[in-house]
Scaffold this active site. Structure first.
Site, short mmCIF file in Angstrom:
data_model
loop_
_atom_site.label_atom_id
_atom_site.label_comp_id
_atom_site.label_asym_id
_atom_site.label_seq_id
_atom_site.Cartn_x
_atom_site.Cartn_y
_atom_site.Cartn_z
N LYS A 221 38.17 3.44 -28.45
CA LYS A 221 37.92 4.84 -28.82
C LYS A 221 38.89 5.35 -29.88
CE LYS A 221 35.11 6.77 -25.20
NZ LYS A 221 34.94 7.84 -24.21
N ARG A 255 34.61 1.39 -18.28
CA ARG A 255 33.45 1.21 -19.17
C ARG A 255 33.95 0.53 -20.45
NH1 ARG A 255 30.87 4.07 -23.31
NH2 ARG A 255 28.58 3.88 -23.28
#
Length: 286
Positions: A221, A255
């Site tokens: 991210k 995740r």
């Protein structure tokens, strides 16, 4: 205890959720699993490498071409049904914020609805309740789906995370979603600056103390990229470092894009914590 689909996970059991993007424009793989066969191969590989959950998404999180509910369903529903047929024991999650899509994928065999946009469609929790599916309750800072944060501010970011996620979780339980199938997610990058995501990470124990299982979506991210000043394809080390810290602080579900590497990190942390024996323990015993 966390119960999802046919699977039951104990309190200290780390769980990997593998990302399977059914989009042509995903930020990380640029559509590598948009077509059915590569996507099914990705599921097979992820399960072999240690993923218990596959998270199927039909719309990229960031801004881009508009994708309506009908197109999102076209990308996900049939695929969910095929994954259910081929992998009867894997937990199937679908990343969607739309109740109508949630309805269709649950009817096709999904076990979990991953609501990454923080309950923007209240009907999604109602769908989960009707089907007995699980629900991920995420903090997105009130952001509209597929928007980037701009000068977002919090008096106390974790206080807001707790207020929102606990509220969503209790509402879902009140609607009839099984309590043992509800997770909370701090929503790294969603409605947050990099500093917010870093603070949310170091304060994860406050989420763990609520009693709800904590899911973290850290993989490659922007907060990792900005912290280390690395482009998307060079964020694995930072992601794995954040994964190790999150595991030590009590998060349970991860995740991820890179399953095998994450599995080793989680196993190592679990062994250090005393929750998992070493796979081999010969040293000093021969």
């Amino acid at each position: 205890m966390l119960r999802l689909g046919r699977q039951v996970f104990e309190a200290h059991e780390p769980v990997i959720m593998a990302i399977v993007n059914r989009t042509p424009d995903s930020f990380y793989d640029q559509g590598a699993t948009f077509r059915d066969e590569p996507a099914l191969a990705r599921v097979e590989q992820a399960v072999a490498e240690g993923a218990a959950i596959v998270d199927i998404g039909g719309v990229k999180a960031g801004p881009g071409e508009e994708v309506g509910a009908e197109e999102e369903a076209r990308r996900t529903v049939g695929f969910v049904a095929e994954v259910r047929r081929r992998f009867p024991n894997v937990v199937i999650s679908v990343d969607t914020w739309r109740a109508e899509v949630g309805e269709a994928v649950c009817a096709a065999g999904a076990d979990l609805l991953n609501d990454a946009w923080g309950g923007v469609d209240p009907g999604l929790a109602e769908v989960a309740a009707r089907y007995g599916a699980g629900l991920v309750c995420t903090h997105a800072g009130g952001a509209e789906p597929r928007t980037r944060p701009h000068r977002v501010a919090y008096d106390d970011v974790m206080a807001d995370v707790l207020r929102v996620t606990e509220g969503l979780a209790e509402r879902a339980a009140g609607l009839g979603v099984p309590r043992e199938s509800i997770l909370i997610d701090p929503g790294h990058d969603f409605g947050k600056s990099t500093r917010h995501s870093l603070e949310a990470t170091r304060r994860l124990p406050e989420m763990v103390e609520t009693g709800w299982p904590v899911l973290v979506s850290l993989s490659n991210k922007d907060f990792v990229g900005e912290t280390l000043d690395r482009p998307v394809k060079e964020r694995l080390i930072g992601t794995l470092a954040t994964t190790a810290v999150s595991a030590w602080l009590g998060a349970q579900v991860y995740r991820v894009h890179e399953v095998a590497e994450t599995r080793q990190v989680l196993d190592m942390v679990a062994s250090i914590a005393g929750h998992r024996p070493p796979a081999v323990a010969r040293r000093g015993l021969a």
